[in-house]
Design an enzyme around this catalytic site. Structure first.
Site, PDB file in Angstrom:
ATOM      1  N   ASN A 154      -8.176   1.648  -0.187  1.00 14.04           N
ATOM      2  CA  ASN A 154      -8.607   0.998  -1.342  1.00 14.04           C
ATOM      3  C   ASN A 154      -7.410   0.231  -2.306  1.00 14.04           C
ATOM      4  OD1 ASN A 154      -7.914   4.049  -1.543  1.00 14.04           O
ATOM      5  ND2 ASN A 154      -8.359   3.769  -3.745  1.00 14.04           N
ATOM      6  N   SER A 202     -20.789   3.341   0.038  1.00 16.25           N
ATOM      7  CA  SER A 202     -21.310   3.571  -1.336  1.00 16.25           C
ATOM      8  C   SER A 202     -21.737   1.976  -1.643  1.00 16.25           C
ATOM      9  CB  SER A 202     -20.111   3.796  -2.302  1.00 16.25           C
ATOM     10  OG  SER A 202     -20.747   4.105  -3.689  1.00 16.25           O
ATOM     11  N   CYS A 329      -1.212   6.332 -16.695  1.00 17.97           N
ATOM     12  CA  CYS A 329      -0.634   7.034 -17.715  1.00 17.97           C
ATOM     13  C   CYS A 329      -1.311   8.531 -17.770  1.00 17.97           C
ATOM     14  CB  CYS A 329      -0.701   6.162 -19.111  1.00 17.97           C
ATOM     15  SG  CYS A 329       0.304   7.083 -20.237  1.00 17.97           S
TER      16      CYS A 329
END
Length: 403
Positions: A154, A202, A329
């Site tokens: 991905n 999906s 982060c």
């Protein structure tokens, strides 16, 4: 903001008009429960059956009953992995083999199973993201229950040798599952030809709705249920069916695959090649990650030295561009992608990642704008970077900064 360019189709795709039109009646007029015996219930049941046939046809599945609808790709991965090793078809085997660059839906499921006493081996990958087949041959044993390797990554788009992996697994009596969430609708998939036993997908990755996915389950394989309840979806994923979502999934996979697949792939691949050339020609100290050829047609993934991925995404957003970075982060520090680290990229370089993923809605004008803005943003960030000196990165300073 002078222009908007969506270049994050690997994250999700815009729903197509044909999918929306197919779903709408099942959200308003035909609202019956497929388990009900009266007419509108039977109509809903028929719609679910038709969608199941469309998914089976797209994947070259012999029997539509081998398709189980789920609440999405992550749910399908969990059902396939946990459901198999805890189910009767594992025949007491417990060992699982996966790779270091899997989606977290696979990695976290495997980590949870490790805590329950299931041994897991995480395969290495080479610098382009290919699974080490020789290592697979060495670590697979007679206790291996499941090999689970994604069809295409991905983040970097690299396509794995599915048929070869399946052959190795089957030679030792193991079952092969592939997380094809990123791949279906963007590359050729034939579960019979490739020897795939379990496959997750999906809808929202190929212009269908969010919150609906499917698991291909080869006949003869039994799983422990993921959700208990009214016995829907062969008792594996109980709950009243999301009829509109299932209809949308069926329409989306019919549109994305078959005769439409090759022309779409060729168009998107040509846009991606234009994008890659423009960025690599214009921005020095840039790394193109993943297999340069055997990859998903719309995935372009880069690492820019002396740039932080988070700042890159925020500045591109200000320019009207949607992209993504493998850096995230967390607790005050910027952690690089586990995929990029598995490729062997140094910690200080892996921070500057950018993934741009194109779709059939994109144009050459979009690509030219992407090249222009990414070039400008990278230059601006480097001008402010404490590790960019005299037109090149200071890797020693970068390493010290991230230690």
């Amino acid at each position: 903001m002078s222009r908007f360019v969506y270049a994050d189709n690997a994250a999700t795709t815009p729903m197509s008009e044909s999918v929306y039109n197919a779903m709408k009646p099942w959200l308003t007029e035909f609202y019956g429960n497929p388990s009900s015996l009266y007419r509108i219930g039977n109509e809903a049941l028929h719609a679910v059956s038709q969608a199941r046939q469309k998914v089976a046809q797209a994947l070259h599945v012999a029997d539509p009953r081998e398709i189980v609808f789920t609440g999405g790709g992550s749910q399908a991965d969990n059902l396939a992995i946990s459901g198999f090793v805890k189910g009767p078809s594992a025949k007491g085997r417990k060992h699982i083999i996966t790779s270091k660059i899997e989606h977290h839906a696979v990695l976290y499921t495997c980590e949870a199973l490790e805590k329950e006493g299931f041994p897991v081996t995480y395969l290495d990958v080479d610098a382009q993201g290919h699974v080490d087949l020789e290592q697979l041959r060495q670590v697979i044993t007679d206790d291996t229950a499941l090999v689970t390797i994604m069809a295409a990554n991905n983040e970097i788009g690299t396509i794995q040798p599915l048929k070869e992996i399946a052959e190795i697994a089957h030679a030792h009596g193991a079952v092969f599952h592939t997380d094809a969430v990123q791949a279906v609708g963007h590359m050729h998939i034939d579960v019979q030809e490739m020897g795939i036993d379990l496959l997750s997908l999906s809808a929202h990755k190929f212009r269908g709705p969010k919150g609906i996915g499917a698991l291909y389950l080869r006949q003869g394989i039994s799983l422990k249920p993921l959700v208990y309840g009214g016995g829907q979806e062969r008792g594996l994923c109980s709950g009243t069916e999301n009829v509109a979502g299932i209809v949308g999934l069926g329409q989306a996979i019919e549109d994305a695959c078959g005769d439409n697949l090759e022309p779409k792939m060729n168009y998107v691949r040509s846009l991606t090649q234009r994008l890659v050339k423009g960025i690599m020609d214009n921005i020095p100290y840039t790394h193109y990650t993943g297999d340069p050829v055997n990859r998903l047609p719309g995935t372009a993934s880069f690492v820019f030295e002396a740039v932080e991925g988070e700042g890159l995404i925020l500045r591109l957003d200000f320019a009207g561009i949607c992209g993504s970075t493998g850096s995230a982060c967390s607790t005050g520090s910027l952690d690089p992608s586990h995929v990029l680290m598995a490729l062997g990229l140094p910690h200080e370089i892996a921070h500057g990642s950018l993934r741009l993923t194109l779709g059939e809605n994109n144009t050459e004008e979009d690509v030219d704008y992407l090249i222009e803005q990414v070039t400008e943003v990278v230059a601006g960030l480097r001008a402010m970077s404490p590790v960019w000196e005299n037109g090149k990165p200071n890797l020693t300073a970068a390493s010290a900064l991230h230690d």
